[in-house]
Design a protein around this motif. Structure first.
Motif, PDB file in Angstrom:
ATOM      1  N   GLN A 103       0.819  -1.210   0.000  1.00  0.00           N
ATOM      2  CA  GLN A 103       0.000   0.000   0.000  1.00  0.00           C
ATOM      3  C   GLN A 103       0.860   1.270   0.000  1.00  0.00           C
ATOM      4  O   GLN A 103       0.546   2.248  -0.670  1.00  0.00           O
ATOM      5  CB  GLN A 103      -0.941  -0.008   1.215  1.00  0.00           C
ATOM      6  N   ILE A 104       1.970   1.234   0.759  1.00  0.00           N
ATOM      7  CA  ILE A 104       2.882   2.389   0.772  1.00  0.00           C
ATOM      8  C   ILE A 104       3.489   2.584  -0.624  1.00  0.00           C
ATOM      9  O   ILE A 104       3.599   3.716  -1.117  1.00  0.00           O
ATOM     10  CB  ILE A 104       4.007   2.194   1.811  1.00  0.00           C
ATOM     11  N   ASN A 105       3.855   1.478  -1.264  1.00  0.00           N
ATOM     12  CA  ASN A 105       4.413   1.534  -2.613  1.00  0.00           C
ATOM     13  C   ASN A 105       3.423   2.176  -3.584  1.00  0.00           C
ATOM     14  O   ASN A 105       3.783   3.027  -4.414  1.00  0.00           O
ATOM     15  CB  ASN A 105       4.774   0.109  -3.072  1.00  0.00           C
ATOM     16  N   LEU A 106       2.141   1.786  -3.463  1.00  0.00           N
ATOM     17  CA  LEU A 106       1.088   2.327  -4.325  1.00  0.00           C
ATOM     18  C   LEU A 106       0.914   3.835  -4.102  1.00  0.00           C
ATOM     19  O   LEU A 106       0.829   4.617  -5.056  1.00  0.00           O
ATOM     20  CB  LEU A 106      -0.227   1.597  -4.034  1.00  0.00           C
ATOM     21  N   LEU A 107       0.881   4.234  -2.853  1.00  0.00           N
ATOM     22  CA  LEU A 107       0.727   5.650  -2.513  1.00  0.00           C
ATOM     23  C   LEU A 107       1.885   6.488  -3.050  1.00  0.00           C
ATOM     24  O   LEU A 107       1.690   7.536  -3.680  1.00  0.00           O
ATOM     25  CB  LEU A 107       0.654   5.811  -0.989  1.00  0.00           C
ATOM     26  N   LEU A 108       3.110   6.018  -2.792  1.00  0.00           N
ATOM     27  CA  LEU A 108       4.285   6.771  -3.230  1.00  0.00           C
ATOM     28  C   LEU A 108       4.394   6.833  -4.751  1.00  0.00           C
ATOM     29  O   LEU A 108       4.829   7.849  -5.307  1.00  0.00           O
ATOM     30  CB  LEU A 108       5.549   6.150  -2.635  1.00  0.00           C
ATOM     31  N   THR A 109       3.984   5.763  -5.423  1.00  0.00           N
ATOM     32  CA  THR A 109       3.989   5.766  -6.895  1.00  0.00           C
ATOM     33  C   THR A 109       3.055   6.840  -7.428  1.00  0.00           C
ATOM     34  O   THR A 109       3.406   7.601  -8.344  1.00  0.00           O
ATOM     35  CB  THR A 109       3.568   4.386  -7.438  1.00  0.00           C
ATOM     36  N   PHE A 110       1.852   6.910  -6.847  1.00  0.00           N
ATOM     37  CA  PHE A 110       0.875   7.911  -7.288  1.00  0.00           C
ATOM     38  C   PHE A 110       1.392   9.329  -7.024  1.00  0.00           C
ATOM     39  O   PHE A 110       1.330  10.200  -7.889  1.00  0.00           O
ATOM     40  CB  PHE A 110      -0.453   7.689  -6.567  1.00  0.00           C
ATOM     41  N   VAL A 111       1.921   9.549  -5.831  1.00  0.00           N
ATOM     42  CA  VAL A 111       2.384  10.890  -5.452  1.00  0.00           C
ATOM     43  C   VAL A 111       3.563  11.309  -6.326  1.00  0.00           C
ATOM     44  O   VAL A 111       3.615  12.439  -6.832  1.00  0.00           O
ATOM     45  CB  VAL A 111       2.756  10.940  -3.952  1.00  0.00           C
ATOM     46  N   ALA A 112       4.526  10.403  -6.526  1.00  0.00           N
ATOM     47  CA  ALA A 112       5.715  10.734  -7.327  1.00  0.00           C
ATOM     48  C   ALA A 112       5.352  11.047  -8.771  1.00  0.00           C
ATOM     49  O   ALA A 112       5.987  11.883  -9.421  1.00  0.00           O
ATOM     50  CB  ALA A 112       6.715   9.576  -7.277  1.00  0.00           C
ATOM     51  N   ARG A 113       4.307  10.401  -9.269  1.00  0.00           N
ATOM     52  CA  ARG A 113       3.912  10.603 -10.659  1.00  0.00           C
ATOM     53  C   ARG A 113       3.121  11.902 -10.858  1.00  0.00           C
ATOM     54  O   ARG A 113       3.266  12.579 -11.871  1.00  0.00           O
ATOM     55  CB  ARG A 113       3.073   9.409 -11.122  1.00  0.00           C
ATOM     56  N   ARG A 114       2.281  12.242  -9.852  1.00  0.00           N
ATOM     57  CA  ARG A 114       1.344  13.362 -10.042  1.00  0.00           C
ATOM     58  C   ARG A 114       1.742  14.647  -9.325  1.00  0.00           C
ATOM     59  O   ARG A 114       1.118  15.682  -9.552  1.00  0.00           O
ATOM     60  CB  ARG A 114      -0.048  12.944  -9.548  1.00  0.00           C
ATOM     61  N   VAL A 115       2.762  14.602  -8.471  1.00  0.00           N
ATOM     62  CA  VAL A 115       3.096  15.785  -7.679  1.00  0.00           C
ATOM     63  C   VAL A 115       3.588  16.946  -8.544  1.00  0.00           C
ATOM     64  O   VAL A 115       3.481  18.118  -8.142  1.00  0.00           O
ATOM     65  CB  VAL A 115       4.144  15.429  -6.600  1.00  0.00           C
ATOM     66  N   ILE A 116       4.086  16.644  -9.724  1.00  0.00           N
ATOM     67  CA  ILE A 116       4.624  17.710 -10.583  1.00  0.00           C
ATOM     68  C   ILE A 116       3.536  18.394 -11.402  1.00  0.00           C
ATOM     69  O   ILE A 116       3.818  19.379 -12.095  1.00  0.00           O
ATOM     70  CB  ILE A 116       5.710  17.155 -11.531  1.00  0.00           C
ATOM     71  N   GLU A 117       2.294  17.891 -11.353  1.00  0.00           N
ATOM     72  CA  GLU A 117       1.205  18.539 -12.085  1.00  0.00           C
ATOM     73  C   GLU A 117       0.699  19.724 -11.266  1.00  0.00           C
ATOM     74  O   GLU A 117       0.294  19.558 -10.117  1.00  0.00           O
ATOM     75  CB  GLU A 117       0.071  17.551 -12.362  1.00  0.00           C
ATOM     76  N   PRO A 118       0.693  20.915 -11.825  1.00  0.00           N
ATOM     77  CA  PRO A 118       0.344  22.119 -11.055  1.00  0.00           C
ATOM     78  C   PRO A 118      -1.008  22.035 -10.351  1.00  0.00           C
ATOM     79  O   PRO A 118      -1.162  22.541  -9.241  1.00  0.00           O
ATOM     80  CB  PRO A 118       0.343  23.224 -12.126  1.00  0.00           C
ATOM     81  N   ARG A 119      -1.994  21.378 -10.966  1.00  0.00           N
ATOM     82  CA  ARG A 119      -3.329  21.331 -10.357  1.00  0.00           C
ATOM     83  C   ARG A 119      -3.347  20.445  -9.114  1.00  0.00           C
ATOM     84  O   ARG A 119      -4.226  20.584  -8.270  1.00  0.00           O
ATOM     85  CB  ARG A 119      -4.357  20.831 -11.379  1.00  0.00           C
ATOM     86  N   THR A 140       1.529  18.204   0.555  1.00  0.00           N
ATOM     87  CA  THR A 140       1.112  17.935   1.949  1.00  0.00           C
ATOM     88  C   THR A 140       1.082  16.442   2.215  1.00  0.00           C
ATOM     89  O   THR A 140       1.547  15.973   3.270  1.00  0.00           O
ATOM     90  CB  THR A 140      -0.277  18.544   2.204  1.00  0.00           C
ATOM     91  N   VAL A 141       0.534  15.674   1.258  1.00  0.00           N
ATOM     92  CA  VAL A 141       0.461  14.214   1.409  1.00  0.00           C
ATOM     93  C   VAL A 141       1.867  13.618   1.496  1.00  0.00           C
ATOM     94  O   VAL A 141       2.146  12.766   2.358  1.00  0.00           O
ATOM     95  CB  VAL A 141      -0.326  13.593   0.231  1.00  0.00           C
ATOM     96  N   ALA A 142       2.779  14.066   0.616  1.00  0.00           N
ATOM     97  CA  ALA A 142       4.160  13.554   0.625  1.00  0.00           C
ATOM     98  C   ALA A 142       4.849  13.879   1.944  1.00  0.00           C
ATOM     99  O   ALA A 142       5.590  13.045   2.500  1.00  0.00           O
ATOM    100  CB  ALA A 142       4.937  14.167  -0.544  1.00  0.00           C
ATOM    101  N   ASP A 143       4.588  15.067   2.474  1.00  0.00           N
ATOM    102  CA  ASP A 143       5.174  15.477   3.756  1.00  0.00           C
ATOM    103  C   ASP A 143       4.702  14.565   4.879  1.00  0.00           C
ATOM    104  O   ASP A 143       5.501  14.114   5.723  1.00  0.00           O
ATOM    105  CB  ASP A 143       4.783  16.935   4.039  1.00  0.00           C
ATOM    106  N   MET A 144       3.392  14.259   4.894  1.00  0.00           N
ATOM    107  CA  MET A 144       2.833  13.383   5.940  1.00  0.00           C
ATOM    108  C   MET A 144       3.374  11.964   5.822  1.00  0.00           C
ATOM    109  O   MET A 144       3.709  11.324   6.833  1.00  0.00           O
ATOM    110  CB  MET A 144       1.307  13.376   5.855  1.00  0.00           C
TER     111      MET A 144
END
Length: 517
Positions: free
Chosen positions: A417-433, A440-444
């Motif tokens: 589950q952590i792998n899934l979360l980090l994959t999503f965040v790493a992929r989408r964090v660079i999208e401005p929207r 905030t999610v990555a920080d937590m």
């Protein structure tokens, strides 16, 4: 108790697909019919006369298919080894092909045994074709030679040995019966005239040449090799007009439509690109399952046939134009039917009954309504939502953060589950929207799972990916700020110069006025 309000998903405007006349036209082909051959399809050639059958060369056979048949209507199989480049004559009566053993065979469409056999090449013959006078054949082989043959006497007229590598493609001019072109793996395209003993023009393509094509006018030549499709002006001595690099892998085949206004190219990257021959821009593209080796378009542009490396023949037919019949006009109700009861006002003794609107909640909304934060987050991390509607996933994360339950929803998860979360965040964090929420999610996530870093190689790798993505984005932002600074300096300089110019004009005007007085 107030009613539950569903999660508000932020709508982002999308750019609509540009629909052009070419898009409409090329989408007008039906779902493809797939035919399995015995080996990789190295050549497809349509008969130039009705009913426009086509010859497919694969393995040690040549199959003739009708336009709408899924089974071969005729087969030529008198080959000891692989057959190559079966090509029709302009009248559709004869078919010529090369072979792995180095011989060239001429077939009558009505028979089965070869009418003529031409022996002279010492290695495989990969390219053969008829000159436009219909009585001579040109060929090119792996022995680096390009030969010209006489059909009635079955003898060799002339042999050219100017290439220094395999000759794998060629075509004949439709304007001049003595001119033909060959392309070789030595990166050159050579133009031959049967009346001379050597080539009359050599063009350097720069890559091993896989396919060549002459326009019907004979003035333009197209060569394909590597990732490049190049157009040359033959009348100007082989001047390069345009170089196209729209494929990601080697371009293997070229084709023109019946009008000569569209150029098609097939490649090992599984795409067929269609270019306008006026602007040389891609106007449409087809995607296929595997790498493409051969391509042909029927003389009336009704059928596209593509041959692939896995031996599959992909056939697309144009949809027949539907005749639009004018529907019978139904009698419409009278105007008074529509306005009936519109002006009615309820009286004091009337009862107004309102039908309650039943609102259907999505799975994540139901879980949020029952305060199951962790399960709601799991629901929006499922592949259909996570991959295709990431804005829903981010909206739920934002709602959990607003409620103050995001940290508890992120905590207590296993490695997968952590792998899934980090994959999503790493992929989408660079999208401005998504950046404000996902930072905030990555920080937590970092705060919660910092104690377990180093216990799982998978999780560590995802943290490194996240760090790399954020680092790259920061670098991009810094570069953009530098560019903005440069632009601000330029604009400030322009403004200053303009102000100085206006001041000078004003002072000059005042001086002139004083002098006149």
């Amino acid at each position: 108790m107030a009613a539950y309000k569903p999660v508000a998903v932020q709508a982002v405007p999308r750019l609509g697909e540009k629909i052009t006349q070419d898009t409409v036209y090329w989408r007008g082909y039906k779902t493809p019919v797939q035919i399995k051959e015995f080996g990789a399809v190295n050549k497809i050639d349509f008969s130039p006369v009705p009913p426009y059958n086509y010859a497919v060369t694969a393995s040690s056979r040549i199959h003739i298919y009708g336009r709408y048949s899924q089974e071969p209507i005729k087969t030529f199989s008198r080959f000891k080894d692989a057959a190559y480049c079966a090509t029709y004559r302009d009248d559709g009566n004869l078919l010529v092909s090369g072979s792995e053993e180095g011989s060239i065979r001429l077939f009558d469409i009505g028979g089965r045994a070869p009418l003529r056999q031409f022996d002279g090449h010492t290695k495989a013959v990969h390219v053969v074709g008829f000159l436009s006078d219909k009585y001579r054949i040109f060929s090119g082989g792996d022995d680096y030679s390009s030969n010209l043959w006489d059909i009635p006497s079955a003898t060799e007229i002339v042999s050219y040995s100017e290439h220094t590598d395999y000759v794998r493609c060629g075509c004949a001019s439709k304007v001049n019966a003595d001119v033909f072109v060959t392309g070789s793996y030595d990166h050159t395209v050579k133009l031959f005239d049967a009346r001379t003993k050597s080539s009359v023009m050599t063009i350097e393509h720069g890559q091993p040449v896989e396919s060549v094509l002459l326009f019907p006018s004979g003035g333009l030549l197209v060569s394909a090799g590597g990732r490049y499709v190049k157009v040359w002006d033959v009348l100007k001595g082989g001047q390069l007009l345009v170089s196209l690099k729209n494929h990601h892998k080697t371009v293997t085949c070229l084709c023109l439509n019946s009008s000569g206004q569209r150029l098609l190219s097939g490649s090992l990257d599984r795409h067929v690109k269609i270019y306008s021959t006026t602007s040389y821009k891609v106007v449409h593209s087809f995607n296929y399952a595997t790498s493409i080796l051969s391509l042909a378009l029927s003389p009336e542009d009704e059928t596209i046939v593509v041959g692939m490396t896995n031996g599959v023949l992909n056939v697309k037919h144009r949809k027949p134009e539907e005749r639009k019949e004018k529907p019978q006009k139904k009698r419409q109700p009278a105007y008074r039917t529509y306005v009936k009861g519109r002006t009615y006002m309820p009286k004091q003794e009337d009862f107004c009954v309102s039908k309650p609107v039943k609102r259907v909640l999505r799975k994540y909304d139901k879980l949020l309504k029952s305060f199951q934060s962790s399960k709601a987050l799991d629901a929006v991390l499922e592949p259909p939502i996570r991959l295709y509607t990431p804005e829903v996933t981010v909206a739920v994360m934002q709602e959990l953060h607003r409620r103050g339950t995001l940290r508890s929803a992120l905590a207590g998860r296993d490695e997968k589950q952590i792998n899934l979360l980090l994959t999503f965040v790493a992929r989408r964090v660079i999208e401005p929207r998504f950046t404000p929420v996902l930072v905030t999610v990555a920080d937590m996530i970092t705060d919660i799972y910092q104690p377990v870093v180093g216990q799982s190689a998978i999780v560590d790798r995802q943290f490194l990916r996240l760090q790399e993505a954020i680092g790259k984005e920061i670098d991009y932002q810094e570069e953009l700020l530098e560019v903005l600074g440069m632009m601000d300096t330029l604009f400030a300089t322009f403004t200053k110069k303009r102000a100085t110019y206006l001041e000078e004009n004003k002072s000059n005007g005042l001086t002139e006025t004083t002098e006149q007085i």
